[in-house]
Motif scaffolding. Structure first.
Motif, PDB file in Angstrom:
ATOM      1  N   PRO A 205       0.845  -1.213   0.000  1.00 10.85           N
ATOM      2  CA  PRO A 205       0.000   0.000   0.000  1.00 10.85           C
ATOM      3  C   PRO A 205       0.873   1.253   0.000  1.00 10.85           C
ATOM      4  O   PRO A 205       1.853   1.329   0.743  1.00 10.85           O
ATOM      5  CB  PRO A 205      -0.801  -0.125   1.293  1.00 10.85           C
ATOM      6  CG  PRO A 205       0.026  -0.999   2.178  1.00 10.85           C
ATOM      7  CD  PRO A 205       0.729  -1.962   1.274  1.00 10.85           C
ATOM      8  N   PRO A 206       0.537   2.241  -0.822  1.00 13.31           N
ATOM      9  CA  PRO A 206       1.332   3.476  -0.853  1.00 13.31           C
ATOM     10  C   PRO A 206       0.959   4.387   0.308  1.00 13.31           C
ATOM     11  O   PRO A 206      -0.172   4.391   0.782  1.00 13.31           O
ATOM     12  CB  PRO A 206       0.923   4.099  -2.185  1.00 13.31           C
ATOM     13  CG  PRO A 206      -0.497   3.660  -2.361  1.00 13.31           C
ATOM     14  CD  PRO A 206      -0.575   2.263  -1.779  1.00 13.31           C
ATOM     15  N   SER A 207       1.941   5.155   0.771  1.00 13.57           N
ATOM     16  CA  SER A 207       1.631   6.188   1.758  1.00 13.57           C
ATOM     17  C   SER A 207       0.978   7.364   1.053  1.00 13.57           C
ATOM     18  O   SER A 207       1.073   7.513  -0.176  1.00 13.57           O
ATOM     19  CB  SER A 207       2.919   6.654   2.451  1.00 13.57           C
ATOM     20  OG  SER A 207       3.765   7.324   1.518  1.00 13.57           O
ATOM     21  N   ALA A 208       0.328   8.204   1.842  1.00 14.80           N
ATOM     22  CA  ALA A 208      -0.303   9.391   1.265  1.00 14.80           C
ATOM     23  C   ALA A 208       0.740  10.295   0.621  1.00 14.80           C
ATOM     24  O   ALA A 208       0.508  10.881  -0.446  1.00 14.80           O
ATOM     25  CB  ALA A 208      -1.074  10.147   2.350  1.00 14.80           C
ATOM     26  N   GLU A 209       1.925  10.406   1.251  1.00 14.22           N
ATOM     27  CA  GLU A 209       2.967  11.270   0.715  1.00 14.22           C
ATOM     28  C   GLU A 209       3.512  10.721  -0.605  1.00 14.22           C
ATOM     29  O   GLU A 209       3.750  11.481  -1.554  1.00 14.22           O
ATOM     30  CB  GLU A 209       4.110  11.405   1.737  1.00 14.22           C
ATOM     31  CG  GLU A 209       5.317  12.179   1.241  1.00 14.22           C
ATOM     32  CD  GLU A 209       4.984  13.596   0.779  1.00 14.22           C
ATOM     33  OE1 GLU A 209       5.716  14.116  -0.089  1.00 14.22           O
ATOM     34  OE2 GLU A 209       3.999  14.167   1.269  1.00 14.22           O
ATOM     35  N   LEU A 210       3.693   9.394  -0.694  1.00 13.86           N
ATOM     36  CA  LEU A 210       4.172   8.815  -1.957  1.00 13.86           C
ATOM     37  C   LEU A 210       3.161   9.042  -3.070  1.00 13.86           C
ATOM     38  O   LEU A 210       3.523   9.418  -4.202  1.00 13.86           O
ATOM     39  CB  LEU A 210       4.442   7.318  -1.780  1.00 13.86           C
ATOM     40  CG  LEU A 210       5.047   6.590  -2.987  1.00 13.86           C
ATOM     41  CD1 LEU A 210       5.996   5.493  -2.540  1.00 13.86           C
ATOM     42  CD2 LEU A 210       3.967   5.989  -3.892  1.00 13.86           C
ATOM     43  N   ALA A 211       1.875   8.837  -2.768  1.00 16.63           N
ATOM     44  CA  ALA A 211       0.841   9.047  -3.787  1.00 16.63           C
ATOM     45  C   ALA A 211       0.815  10.509  -4.223  1.00 16.63           C
ATOM     46  O   ALA A 211       0.686  10.804  -5.426  1.00 16.63           O
ATOM     47  CB  ALA A 211      -0.519   8.639  -3.236  1.00 16.63           C
ATOM     48  N   ARG A 212       0.941  11.419  -3.258  1.00 17.84           N
ATOM     49  CA  ARG A 212       0.936  12.839  -3.600  1.00 17.84           C
ATOM     50  C   ARG A 212       2.121  13.199  -4.481  1.00 17.84           C
ATOM     51  O   ARG A 212       1.989  13.931  -5.472  1.00 17.84           O
ATOM     52  CB  ARG A 212       0.974  13.690  -2.321  1.00 17.84           C
ATOM     53  CG  ARG A 212       0.833  15.193  -2.573  1.00 17.84           C
ATOM     54  CD  ARG A 212       1.275  16.002  -1.359  1.00 17.84           C
ATOM     55  NE  ARG A 212       2.685  15.792  -1.067  1.00 17.84           N
ATOM     56  CZ  ARG A 212       3.659  16.372  -1.762  1.00 17.84           C
ATOM     57  NH1 ARG A 212       3.394  17.180  -2.766  1.00 17.84           N
ATOM     58  NH2 ARG A 212       4.931  16.147  -1.450  1.00 17.84           N
ATOM     59  N   ARG A 213       3.312  12.646  -4.140  1.00 21.83           N
ATOM     60  CA  ARG A 213       4.513  12.957  -4.914  1.00 21.83           C
ATOM     61  C   ARG A 213       4.419  12.394  -6.338  1.00 21.83           C
ATOM     62  O   ARG A 213       4.764  13.078  -7.311  1.00 21.83           O
ATOM     63  CB  ARG A 213       5.741  12.378  -4.195  1.00 21.83           C
ATOM     64  CG  ARG A 213       7.069  12.704  -4.846  1.00 21.83           C
ATOM     65  CD  ARG A 213       7.338  14.178  -4.832  1.00 21.83           C
ATOM     66  NE  ARG A 213       8.609  14.495  -5.480  1.00 21.83           N
ATOM     67  CZ  ARG A 213       8.844  15.605  -6.150  1.00 21.83           C
ATOM     68  NH1 ARG A 213       7.887  16.525  -6.255  1.00 21.83           N
ATOM     69  NH2 ARG A 213      10.015  15.820  -6.704  1.00 21.83           N
ATOM     70  N   CYS A 214       3.945  11.173  -6.461  1.00 25.06           N
ATOM     71  CA  CYS A 214       3.782  10.581  -7.794  1.00 25.06           C
ATOM     72  C   CYS A 214       2.774  11.376  -8.618  1.00 25.06           C
ATOM     73  O   CYS A 214       2.992  11.638  -9.808  1.00 25.06           O
ATOM     74  CB  CYS A 214       3.332   9.128  -7.679  1.00 25.06           C
ATOM     75  SG  CYS A 214       4.591   8.000  -7.033  1.00 25.06           S
ATOM     76  N   ASP A 215       1.664  11.746  -7.985  1.00 24.74           N
ATOM     77  CA  ASP A 215       0.639  12.511  -8.685  1.00 24.74           C
ATOM     78  C   ASP A 215       1.204  13.846  -9.159  1.00 24.74           C
ATOM     79  O   ASP A 215       0.900  14.322 -10.262  1.00 24.74           O
ATOM     80  CB  ASP A 215      -0.553  12.740  -7.752  1.00 24.74           C
ATOM     81  CG  ASP A 215      -1.810  13.161  -8.495  1.00 24.74           C
ATOM     82  OD1 ASP A 215      -2.664  12.299  -8.729  1.00 24.74           O
ATOM     83  OD2 ASP A 215      -1.916  14.343  -8.844  1.00 24.74           O
ATOM     84  N   GLU A 216       2.044  14.432  -8.339  1.00 24.69           N
ATOM     85  CA  GLU A 216       2.607  15.747  -8.648  1.00 24.69           C
ATOM     86  C   GLU A 216       3.585  15.677  -9.820  1.00 24.69           C
ATOM     87  O   GLU A 216       3.470  16.449 -10.786  1.00 24.69           O
ATOM     88  CB  GLU A 216       3.312  16.279  -7.402  1.00 24.69           C
ATOM     89  CG  GLU A 216       3.905  17.659  -7.540  1.00 24.69           C
ATOM     90  CD  GLU A 216       4.586  18.087  -6.241  1.00 24.69           C
ATOM     91  OE1 GLU A 216       5.757  17.708  -6.037  1.00 24.69           O
ATOM     92  OE2 GLU A 216       3.949  18.781  -5.432  1.00 24.69           O
ATOM     93  N   VAL A 217       4.547  14.745  -9.767  1.00 29.73           N
ATOM     94  CA  VAL A 217       5.575  14.707 -10.818  1.00 29.73           C
ATOM     95  C   VAL A 217       5.011  14.199 -12.139  1.00 29.73           C
ATOM     96  O   VAL A 217       5.514  14.538 -13.216  1.00 29.73           O
ATOM     97  CB  VAL A 217       6.790  13.854 -10.388  1.00 29.73           C
ATOM     98  CG1 VAL A 217       7.423  14.424  -9.131  1.00 29.73           C
ATOM     99  CG2 VAL A 217       6.424  12.390 -10.201  1.00 29.73           C
TER     100      VAL A 217
END
Length: 553
Positions: free
Chosen positions: A41-53
């Motif tokens: 499961p991804p962390s919220a921060e990892l998902a946010r970073r992937c979504d951003e880049v």
């Protein structure tokens, strides 16, 4: 693969990127991302970073919420709702799922007092079962005199908060918020009610993207732009028919007087068939058991339709005791139609318990509506009437004192919000002791703070406004909303220069530098610090040393 890793893989493929390249872009190790690819499961921060880049528009963030919350924000429908059968049928049909790919949108337009909100809430509660994933509601404050219409970005934050999107995952820019909102609702069936919109532009970013969703919008203005863009079904409201006006009075008036059909018809005509005026007139009848309907109708015979509505308001107002009448007058000074009990207590100087009792008395007279356990809504027409009463009966000093108490309450509440949002920050704003009971933040802090801070903008006290704007900026910084924070600090700088507050000016410049540094613009940040340093040195203020340390001098 999980739903998240599958969607992430599709986005990478569409961008022509590898997972190893994603690791370099995000700063995560290839080994960790392989675990995500294989189902971790991804962390919220990892998902946010992937979504951003990857510029995924919130799609990846939305997928981290495996157990979507079901918001239930609809206020209760009016118990004595009468009429509008044709309009309800038309709107109900428009909200049925016909299998098309288009978002279903309906608009209810018309002048004040005609029951737009009552119709919207009756419709929304009637069709609520068709939208099992939840119901969102917001008053956009489009027509509240000197109130400030709710900015789309603020509305989106409240909606995303209700959908339990963590504050640190909400993008700073309005376009990003709108994209995330659409992503979160993409595969859900949610009803959105946008009440009291000022125009089409205010609501265009608040439309969900999912075809299973539907939107109900009310406004005094014609929403032609929205109708063209969404093929919305439109209903224009006017006064009730004479038959429905009499039915409304009959429903609400108790006792034998409701049997006098001719008197009811005359009273409804004198109320211009306006639902708000009819409800208040009915309550007035119930509170005067010895008066005949014909006598009450005669009271309105010598005025025109517009003045008749004001006269009906005066019936209820004159029936209030002194303390309740004072509450009505002073609460009408509140900037915005939605007021909580604590703010009303601050305005009047009453205790919270006493303010609650007085507001309940006003609700019983239909002069305010209860909007929640500790929240009340004042119709904008009644708010205007209350302000006229206040100008006539309260001295300028009394009104000014009430507004100053409210300013103090909001300022202390904003500080409490700031500390609740970011307890780890150093809070340098010192306020004088106060007897006011501030708003508490034991629920969704960001949404509650937004509501308080938004209404706080209208208080006219320049010294207090300068301090307040800096506090609002701190809240925005805690939420990484640097553009909004910079706007607040720049406004505080203008205000403090206007009143000649040199220490305040230096403080605003210091905050400006801090915000620019946090936002990544060190060059402009240092420029603001240098200006603050010059002022502190001129004032022989020891805080100059803090600025030198920031500049490494």
């Amino acid at each position: 693969m999980t739903t998240f890793s599958h969607e992430l893989d599709l986005v990478l493929t569409s961008r022509g990127l590898s997972w190893r390249r994603l690791a370099k872009l995000t700063g995560y190790t290839p080994g960790w991302l392989i675990k995500i690819k294989n189902g971790a499961p991804p962390s919220a921060e990892l998902a946010r970073r992937c979504d951003e880049v990857l510029e995924a528009g919130g799609t990846l963030i939305a997928l981290t919420h495996a157990q979507p919350v079901r918001p239930a924000q609809l206020p209760a429908a009016t118990a004595s709702f009468v009429g509008r059968a044709d309009e309800l049928l038309k709107l109900d049909e428009a909200l049925r799922d016909d299998g098309s790919e288009a978002l279903r949108v309906v608009t209810i337009e018309g002048p004040p007092g005609t029951g737009k909100t009552a119709l919207a809430l009756r419709l929304a509660n009637d069709v609520a079962a068709r939208f099992p994933d939840g119901h969102l509601y917001i008053d956009l404050n489009g027509f509240s005199g000197d109130g400030v219409p709710v900015a789309p970005a603020q509305a989106l934050e409240e909606f995303l908060g209700a959908l339990e999107v963590p504050p640190d995952e909400i993008p700073a820019r309005p376009e990003g918020k709108a994209a995330l909102f659409r992503s979160v609702l993409a595969h859900r069936r949610v009803l959105v009610v946008l009440d009291n919109a000022v125009d089409s532009r205010q609501v265009q970013h608040l439309l969900p993207g999912g075809t299973g969703c539907a939107v109900v919008v009310t406004s005094r203005n014609r929403l032609s732009g929205l109708a063209v863009r969404t093929h919305a079904t439109r209903v224009a409201l006017g006064p009730l028919s004479s038959v429905d006006s009499v039915r409304l009075l009959t429903t609400m008036i108790t006792g034998d007087r409701a049997d006098d059909a001719d008197a009811l018809a005359e009273l409804s005509r004198r109320c211009a068939h306006v639902p708000l005026a009819l409800r208040i007139a009915a309550e007035h009848v119930n509170n005067r058991p010895g008066a005949s309907l014909r006598d009450l109708a005669e009271d309105l015979a010598v005025v025109d339709d517009d003045s008749a509505v004001w006269t009906v308001f005066s019936w209820s107002y004159r029936g209030l005791d002194a303390a309740t009448a004072r509450m009505f007058r002073l609460v009408s000074l509140h900037p915005g139609t939605l007021v909580c009990v604590s703010a009303a207590a601050a305005l009047t100087g009453e205790t919270h318990q006493r303010a609650q009792a007085l507001l309940k008395s006003l609700a019983g007279m239909h002069l305010v509506d209860q909007a929640g356990r500790d929240w009340y809504r004042l119709h904008d027409l009644l708010r205007l009437y209350g302000r006229e009463c206040s100008r006539a009966e309260d001295s300028a000093e009394d009104r000014h004192t009430a507004v100053r108490r409210l300013t103090e309450w909001y300022l202390h509440s904003a500080v409490a919000a700031n500390e609740a949002l970011a307890p780890f920050r150093v809070h340098v704003l010192e306020l004088p002791p106060s007897a006011v009971t501030t708003m508490t933040f034991d629920g969704p802090v960001a949404a509650t703070a937004r509501r308080a801070l938004r209404m706080c903008e209208e208080i006219d006290d320049l010294y207090g406004q300068g301090r307040k704007l800096v506090t609002v900026a701190d809240v925005h910084v805690a939420l990484a909303e640097y553009d909004e924070a910079l706007d607040c600090v720049d406004r505080s700088l203008v205000v403090r220069r206007e009143v000649g507050d040199r220490w305040g000016e230096a403080d605003s410049l210091t905050r400006r530098g801090d915000i620019l540094r946090d936002a990544g613009d060190t060059r402009l940040g240092e420029k603001a610090w240098l200006a603050a340093l010059a002022l502190y040195e001129e004032l022989a203020d020891p805080r100059a040393a803090d600025i030198r340390s920031r500049l490494m001098l």
